[in-house]
Motif scaffolding. Sequence first.
Motif, mmCIF file in Angstrom:
data_model
loop_
_atom_site.group_PDB
_atom_site.id
_atom_site.type_symbol
_atom_site.label_atom_id
_atom_site.label_comp_id
_atom_site.label_asym_id
_atom_site.label_seq_id
_atom_site.Cartn_x
_atom_site.Cartn_y
_atom_site.Cartn_z
ATOM 1 N N MET A 131 39.373 39.788 38.994
ATOM 2 C CA MET A 131 39.547 38.742 40.018
ATOM 3 C C MET A 131 38.845 37.454 39.589
ATOM 4 O O MET A 131 39.398 36.351 39.696
ATOM 5 N N CYS A 132 37.583 37.617 39.112
ATOM 6 C CA CYS A 132 36.797 36.425 38.748
ATOM 7 C C CYS A 132 37.442 35.665 37.594
ATOM 8 O O CYS A 132 37.365 34.444 37.523
ATOM 9 N N VAL A 153 41.438 34.377 38.940
ATOM 10 C CA VAL A 153 41.603 33.255 39.886
ATOM 11 C C VAL A 153 41.519 31.906 39.170
ATOM 12 O O VAL A 153 42.452 31.093 39.268
ATOM 13 N N PRO A 154 40.434 31.623 38.414
ATOM 14 C CA PRO A 154 40.398 30.309 37.743
ATOM 15 C C PRO A 154 41.477 30.163 36.686
ATOM 16 O O PRO A 154 42.034 29.065 36.504
ATOM 17 N N GLY A 188 38.818 51.601 43.023
ATOM 18 C CA GLY A 188 37.411 51.930 42.755
ATOM 19 C C GLY A 188 36.708 52.392 44.020
ATOM 20 O O GLY A 188 35.983 53.390 44.010
ATOM 21 N N GLY A 189 36.967 51.696 45.127
ATOM 22 C CA GLY A 189 36.363 52.076 46.399
ATOM 23 C C GLY A 189 36.836 53.446 46.846
ATOM 24 O O GLY A 189 36.053 54.267 47.325
ATOM 25 N N ILE A 197 42.502 43.066 42.799
ATOM 26 C CA ILE A 197 42.272 43.557 44.171
ATOM 27 C C ILE A 197 42.663 45.031 44.267
ATOM 28 O O ILE A 197 41.944 45.839 44.860
ATOM 29 N N HIS A 206 45.818 39.433 41.137
ATOM 30 C CA HIS A 206 46.389 40.318 42.154
ATOM 31 C C HIS A 206 46.066 41.784 41.844
ATOM 32 O O HIS A 206 45.722 42.553 42.743
ATOM 33 N N LEU A 266 32.453 53.232 40.547
ATOM 34 C CA LEU A 266 31.681 51.995 40.387
ATOM 35 C C LEU A 266 32.247 51.078 39.308
ATOM 36 O O LEU A 266 32.510 49.903 39.556
ATOM 37 N N ILE A 303 51.387 26.255 41.373
ATOM 38 C CA ILE A 303 51.114 27.582 40.817
ATOM 39 C C ILE A 303 52.433 28.305 40.592
ATOM 40 O O ILE A 303 52.776 28.696 39.498
ATOM 41 N N PHE A 330 44.629 29.268 38.436
ATOM 42 C CA PHE A 330 44.615 27.905 38.975
ATOM 43 C C PHE A 330 44.673 26.829 37.887
ATOM 44 O O PHE A 330 45.253 25.781 38.079
ATOM 45 N N TYR A 331 43.975 27.074 36.772
ATOM 46 C CA TYR A 331 43.803 25.998 35.797
ATOM 47 C C TYR A 331 44.538 26.225 34.478
ATOM 48 O O TYR A 331 45.070 25.292 33.902
ATOM 49 N N PHE A 371 36.507 43.543 39.984
ATOM 50 C CA PHE A 371 35.792 42.280 40.242
ATOM 51 C C PHE A 371 35.960 41.313 39.069
ATOM 52 O O PHE A 371 36.203 40.117 39.248
ATOM 53 N N ALA A 388 35.561 49.578 40.155
ATOM 54 C CA ALA A 388 35.433 48.432 41.068
ATOM 55 C C ALA A 388 34.926 47.205 40.309
ATOM 56 O O ALA A 388 35.413 46.085 40.524
ATOM 57 N N TYR A 389 33.954 47.437 39.407
ATOM 58 C CA TYR A 389 33.434 46.307 38.617
ATOM 59 C C TYR A 389 34.533 45.693 37.746
ATOM 60 O O TYR A 389 34.599 44.480 37.563
#
Lengths: 274, 657
Positions: free
Chosen positions: B631-632, B635-636, B173-174, B167, B164, B621, B5, B639-640, B628, B624-625
């Motif tokens: 991040m989703c 991450v892939p 968001g929180g 997050i 990164h 809300l 990576i 990695f890829y 999310f 935060a979405y």
Amino acid sequence: MSLEHSVREQSLIAAVIATHAVAALLWTGGAASRRKGLLTAAAWTFGAAFALNGVLIADRWVEAGRAPFKTLYETLLLYPFCVGLATLVLIGLHRLRVLIPFSSAVCIFGLGYAVAKPDVEIVNLPPALQSVWFVPHVVTYFIAYATLFASFALALLALWKPDWRSAESGEGFEASANRAVKFGFATLSLGIVMGAIWGKEAWGDYWSWDPKENWALVSWLAYLIYLHVRLMRGWGGRRSMAVCAASFAAVVFTYLGMNLLPTAKDSVHVYQQP
Amino acid sequence: MKPNILTKDDLLARSRLWPSFAGLAGIVVALVLLGHIYSAVQGSWLGNRWSLTVAASALAATAWSFRKPLVAWLVSLEFSVALLAVLLLATATGTVLLQGQAQEAFDARYGAAFGPFLRLLGFDDIFHSFAFRGLLATLAVSLACVLVDKRAWRPTEWFFLLNHGGIIVVIIGGLAGMLGGAKGFIDIREGQSTSSFAVLDRAGNRTGALQDLGFALRLDKFEVEKVAPEWKFYVYEGHTTTGKPALARGLTEAGEWTRAGHSGASFRVLAVYPDFAVKTGLRELPDGTGKPAAHVKAFDKAGNIEDLVLVPGDDGRSGVLFPETKTLFRFYWNEADVRVRTEGTPPGHLVTWKLAAAPGDGASVTLEIGKERELEGGIRIAATAFYPDFSYDGKKKLATTRSDQPRNPAIELAVTYPSGRTERRYLFSNHRDFDVAGTGNDALAFAYRFRPAEEAPEREVALIGSTREVLDYRKGQLVGRQGLPDKPTEPVAKGVSAMLLGLSPSAEVEHTPFSRSETWKNPVAEVEVRFAGNTEKARVKGGRPIPLGAGDSFLVFQAKLDDIRAFRSRVSINPEGADVKRGTIAVNSPLSFGGYRLYQSNYKKEDPKYSGIQVVKDPGLWVAYLGFGMMCLGVPCRFYLTPWLARRRHIAEKAHG
């Protein structure tokens, strides 16, 4: 649950366990005698066990009239299926037939544990679980758990034989374990996010510090630590593999250990003792 | 191994791991102290906005003066690992220790010395503590420093930025939800309206304050959709029949032998009768070993039909009295045995007993409450209590009666064996099948029939078996004599609503269980129970536990009636206004209006018109979405896609020399 289904389900479980046992024996025979034919037969037998496991889940799905992922018993049918899927993908992509005895052992353990548990009853889904997120959330998580099991097995192999390299790809167990962690971590992240969105739709909070949520976070943090640790100077190789193997303990505890926690009694995620 | 990576040059470790842990431990201690200082100064001039701003500025200025080593530490891998490990430990600790409990309960659990120490560190509510939030803020700051240090806005680092930065965005968001949001609860009943809600704190407890919604909400209808009850077999352990059962089995799967939890017993179901009844009949015994008996079908004016087997009476109470016509219908084998009854009778308790293993219908005795009768073999029995309308008070664990009417007559039967041992059991007149006392070959079986007080009959119709005649007595005098009808469907005597179905000088009574209908009016199951090498049959009545094994487990045949399929609140928003809006709030389907989301959150079993609705306002809300999503995706991709793009770049560079 009809008597016919009950008898069929128990027979199918016995068949899956037996097929996994045969696959593990074939692999052991092949590895000991260095006969490639036996290893190939082990892979095909493992595939047959996986297919039977799929039939088992589909049969219960039809009988229950809903996705059979509610009780511990039901997830103990799903987990071996996902382990089978992860193993077959890794065999297909990276020729990791060495996973067969590990995966067959965990499948036999999971299905045996399912048989020993008394919560075989098909129960109704409570309103909170009647959501479009139910199936994707659970399935994503179990694929992550299965892939991380593969990484655990590969990490153990890397610790045992750090210098082993595949004749076909030239890749060692450590690199394979790392690949498995990456996929497992990506799906684990997706599972957490789906759970958070579902929680928001159902209860108004995307995170409620529920014990199961917290342990999902612990698992996620553990693998995040691994992903960072292996980039640190002097932490590659055996040290990072040890972290990788240890991280799987968090996954096991998240899945099966919740009832041990004093905070678990009010959790919406915990498989209640039947 | 080869990192695929990031290169080690990119992420040059600038400090060692253990000093990072030590530094973080310092940060945690400082955060705990700051939390206590903040709590102490809250409400005083030191805790106002200006004082806090000055304090925060001083802290920031101090940090700024050490910015170079501080940022170098914050962006290091060692710091990341240490911070993640501390967060991991804190999260795990928050599941091991009780959270959000009252101070007394917490100290009682962890001891008078250790409890306060844990509370001092904020371990009684870790996730809402100043220190934990401080750690999350530290994570966000560290990630922001990493993004800047790595210049993550460059196209080659976009995926790094996504996972990164995601997050950080989730934490923002929180934070936005925490600072600008609101959480509350509405307790409402059908037909009621409200325009405010009870404010909840972050832990979900009511603060006592009310907040305006900005619109009116009326609950038009609250619907609870229940799952059709399903009769199942449950095994309960530990001297209880409440709470969670150790085992549950459906009707048909229970046909197999099943281990009953830890009781050591196994059971299997032989038959299930949704509306249990017993059909009585005669089985002729041509060898003369039986007794004379007549099988009669009697009718009452309400149209109920009852099968009766009449045997020659030996206690003056045999036969059946038709109260409407005050006609007593009795059976004798010989005319010489006829003893016409002209007197009324008090209530009677007819107990039939036999050896459990023996066939046949046993011998009968009439008991008086409180008086003992001796049976063969020195066994004594006594009806120690009578319950006309038997009920069991589960809380007091006492048998009781609901009324004085004999709706469910039962006696408590005490069986005293020659050894002096006494067994007690309840016998029910409405369930006249035999109840087994004791074990082994000497086990006795008892059945009970309550006979209510009878008025003096004005007429007696005597059926004579040997001559197949019907004798008609009025006030004790024989006034008529006729032969029995040839067809069993014809009435045996004029004015008597009874038909003769069978007559035999030597027969035994057969009780055949059957179900009157398919509806679950009187569910009964016949089971076989195996324990310590013995297998016995038992009849399990719906809702009435039978003991299993050594007696600390129970088998109960019951339908759980509280499985809920759905809750729905049908509501109107601004019901009195011109622009009334109607909607439905259901679990997993909140209703959004006026910046609030309304969630179906509670109901009350005892009040079917009540609905509990949670109110949430969360301006963070969608932030935060967004986090999310980052991040989703990140991450892939990291990695890829990153290695794939790097390989392509490398090949292209090679191709161009």
